[in-house]
Design an enzyme around this catalytic site. Structure first.
Site, PDB file in Angstrom:
ATOM      1  N   SER A   1      80.971  28.142  10.399  1.00 51.14           N
ATOM      2  CA  SER A   1      79.849  27.226  10.201  1.00 51.14           C
ATOM      3  C   SER A   1      80.335  25.809   9.921  1.00 51.14           C
ATOM      4  O   SER A   1      81.191  25.600   9.062  1.00 51.14           O
ATOM      5  CB  SER A   1      78.989  27.692   9.028  1.00 51.14           C
ATOM      6  OG  SER A   1      78.322  28.880   9.337  1.00 51.14           O
TER       7      SER A   1
ATOM      8  N   HIS B   1      74.192  24.223   4.901  1.00 52.04           N
ATOM      9  CA  HIS B   1      74.294  25.467   4.141  1.00 52.04           C
ATOM     10  C   HIS B   1      75.719  25.730   3.640  1.00 52.04           C
ATOM     11  O   HIS B   1      75.923  26.552   2.744  1.00 52.04           O
ATOM     12  CB  HIS B   1      73.771  26.658   4.952  1.00 52.04           C
ATOM     13  CG  HIS B   1      74.669  27.159   6.024  1.00 52.04           C
ATOM     14  ND1 HIS B   1      74.573  26.753   7.333  1.00 52.04           N
ATOM     15  CD2 HIS B   1      75.696  28.043   5.991  1.00 52.04           C
ATOM     16  CE1 HIS B   1      75.488  27.370   8.069  1.00 52.04           C
ATOM     17  NE2 HIS B   1      76.188  28.153   7.270  1.00 52.04           N
TER      18      HIS B   1
ATOM     19  N   ASP C   1      70.094  21.485   9.102  1.00 49.29           N
ATOM     20  CA  ASP C   1      71.348  22.113   8.671  1.00 49.29           C
ATOM     21  C   ASP C   1      72.548  21.213   8.945  1.00 49.29           C
ATOM     22  O   ASP C   1      73.615  21.682   9.346  1.00 49.29           O
ATOM     23  CB  ASP C   1      71.532  23.476   9.343  1.00 49.29           C
ATOM     24  CG  ASP C   1      72.550  24.345   8.590  1.00 49.29           C
ATOM     25  OD1 ASP C   1      72.801  24.070   7.406  1.00 49.29           O
ATOM     26  OD2 ASP C   1      73.098  25.278   9.207  1.00 49.29           O
TER      27      ASP C   1
END
Length: 490
Positions: A234, A133, A163
């Protein structure tokens, strides 16, 4: 009065003596300081880990082409809103609103800043791991190393299901991370994260592993921690006290969009399996057998003679799928896949997904009171097919009064369209059947572990049963099968 004073004096003397004895046991000067220092040294010290792993953690910025018109800005921070949408699938509640502004043309067609994330170096020749992402939809990816060198990166591949993404920069001699053994990770163990929360490069946070094997998705059993993770973290590494990367920080649980004490990391063994495929072919292949599944409840397990709640219930089988070719049927309970026990619903898609397409494996299923082994050849994941619709049946009905059912037989054409070998249609469900959740249009495939070929065969089965006891019924609704228990009224 004299007695009371004497008692107080005696007590004071005893306390004084005890205090002197206690003080005599306390080491003087340096020894006491050493004891306190030892206590401090017993707490985790992350300084060496930061020095060792920090040079391998990178900042990732993504750019996208400017749009011809810019959307009206919202009152809430866009990163917070995006994070909330990603993890909860709905807009962030109570976000303040502003009066809408007219759309304006973009000042230039050049790439504009899109987002900030983190990553870590997998190999000395420039392969870097991050979250899918982070790079999803990016026109350009820029990687900044801790020594401030900046590179334009090429996206090698990204897998949205897990992911995980891999990007490549043209460099050599880079400090790569050491990958740890996730199986050795223990709940309560100290771990550390390095990343770029809110664009603040090389930020270090720490905490403990609060849970393992946390089910939040089909393909990944996440590592749960209380390490502070925020937008920008992230794709960064989760590091154990041996300086090894054990996970990729990926998600948080939040009602506000910011960190609230729970974060999730992708286990490194799963991430490595995906990254190896991405580096080899740029894509990830997964196995499929073509079944719809559901949990096996305690009531269902007891009613069909399974004993305890285990395995997964097959609610439907796709037409032409490997499962159909192997003889799997709706109502089967899958207990083992390729010799591995299936304890909960998430176990099966993970086991199948991790099996290379083309492999032939054995399924152990529970059907009508006994176990049997089926051989299935795993296929590659593909878009789901549209399932057939069961048409209405207009044959004269028959009634099984004490179960509250009005039933009719299926024609050969209806069986073919519904892809069932046998069964009867429910034309009406009242009383006990209605309380069990059965409704008009359902198909009854089995009663008390016995296949139902026709209304007459169902009536014969029911006639031999104790009409005061509950009966397990396998029904098909649409394209899914499930067990229900009809409990006749006392």
């Amino acid at each position: 009065m004299i007695k009371r004073n004497w008692t107080q004096a005696a007590a004071a003397a005893v306390l004084s003596s005890a205090l002197v004895s206690a003080l005599a046991l306390i080491p003087a000067g340096p020894a006491w300081a050493q004891s306190s220092s030892a206590l401090v040294r017993g707490l985790p010290d992350f300084t060496e880990l930061v020095e060792r792993v920090g040079p391998s953690v990178v900042n990732i910025r993504t750019l996208e082409k400017a749009r011809t018109t810019a959307p009206a800005p919202g009152g809430a921070d866009e990163e917070m809103q995006e994070l909330f949408r990603r993890f909860f699938g709905v807009p962030m509640p109570n976000a303040p609103r502003q009066a809408p502004r007219p759309n304006r043309p973009s000042p230039s067609p050049e790439a504009q800043p899109r987002g900030v994330g983190s990553g870590f170096i997998l190999s000395a020749d420039g392969f870097i791991m991050t979250n899918a992402h982070v790079v999803d939809g990016a026109e350009e990816v820029l990687v900044t190393l801790p020594d401030k060198r900046e590179f334009k990166a090429r996206i090698v591949g990204a897998d949205k299901r897990t992911d995980v993404a891999v990007v490549k920069i043209e460099a050599s001699g880079l400090p790569a991370v050491k990958v740890g053994d996730v199986s050795r990770l223990r709940v309560g163990e100290w771990v550390m994260a390095i990343g770029s929360p809110f664009g603040l490069d090389n930020t270090v946070t720490a905490g403990i592993v609060s849970a393992k094997q946390r089910d939040t998705g089909d393909f990944l059993p996440f590592i749960q921690t209380d390490v502070a993770i925020n937008p920008g973290n992230s794709g960064g590494p989760l590091i154990n006290m041996r300086g090894e990367v054990v996970g990729i920080n990926s998600q948080i649980y939040s009602r506000s969009g910011g960190f609230m004490g729970i974060s999730f990391a992708i286990p490194m063994d799963e991430a490595t399996r995906v990254s190896d495929q991405l580096r080899k072919s740029g894509r990830v292949t997964r196995g499929r057998i073509g079944v719809q599944i559901a949990p096996v409840t305690k009531d269902v397990a007891e009613s069909i003679g399974l004993g305890k709640a285990q395995g997964v219930l097959v609610r439907g089988v796709e037409e032409g799928s490997p499962a159909e070719k192997a003889g799997l049927e709706a109502g089967d309970i899958i207990l083992r896949f390729d010799g591995k026990a299936i304890e909960k619903t998430a176990d099966l898609p993970r086991a199948v997904g991790n099996t290379p397409p083309g492999n032939r494996v054995t399924l152990t299923v529970f059907r009508r009171g006994s176990n049997r082994d089926l051989s299935v050849t795993v296929a590659e994941v593909e878009p789901e097919k549209t399932a057939a619709v069961v048409p209405e049946k207009k044959t004269p009905p028959a009634t099984v009064a004490h179960l509250g059912l009005t039933l009719s037989d299926l024609s050969d054409e209806q069986r073919k369209e519904a892809r069932v070998r046998a069964g009867v249609r429910v034309d009406a469900a009242v009383d006990a059947a209605a309380r069990a959740g059965i409704r008009e249009g359902d198909l009854i495939l089995a009663v008390a572990n016995a296949e139902v070929a026709s209304v007459q065969s169902l009536e014969t089965l029911v006639a031999r049963m104790d009409k005061t006891k509950p009966v397990s019924v396998l029904i098909r609704r649409g394209n899914a099968a499930d067990f229900v228990t009809i409990r006749p009224a006392p």
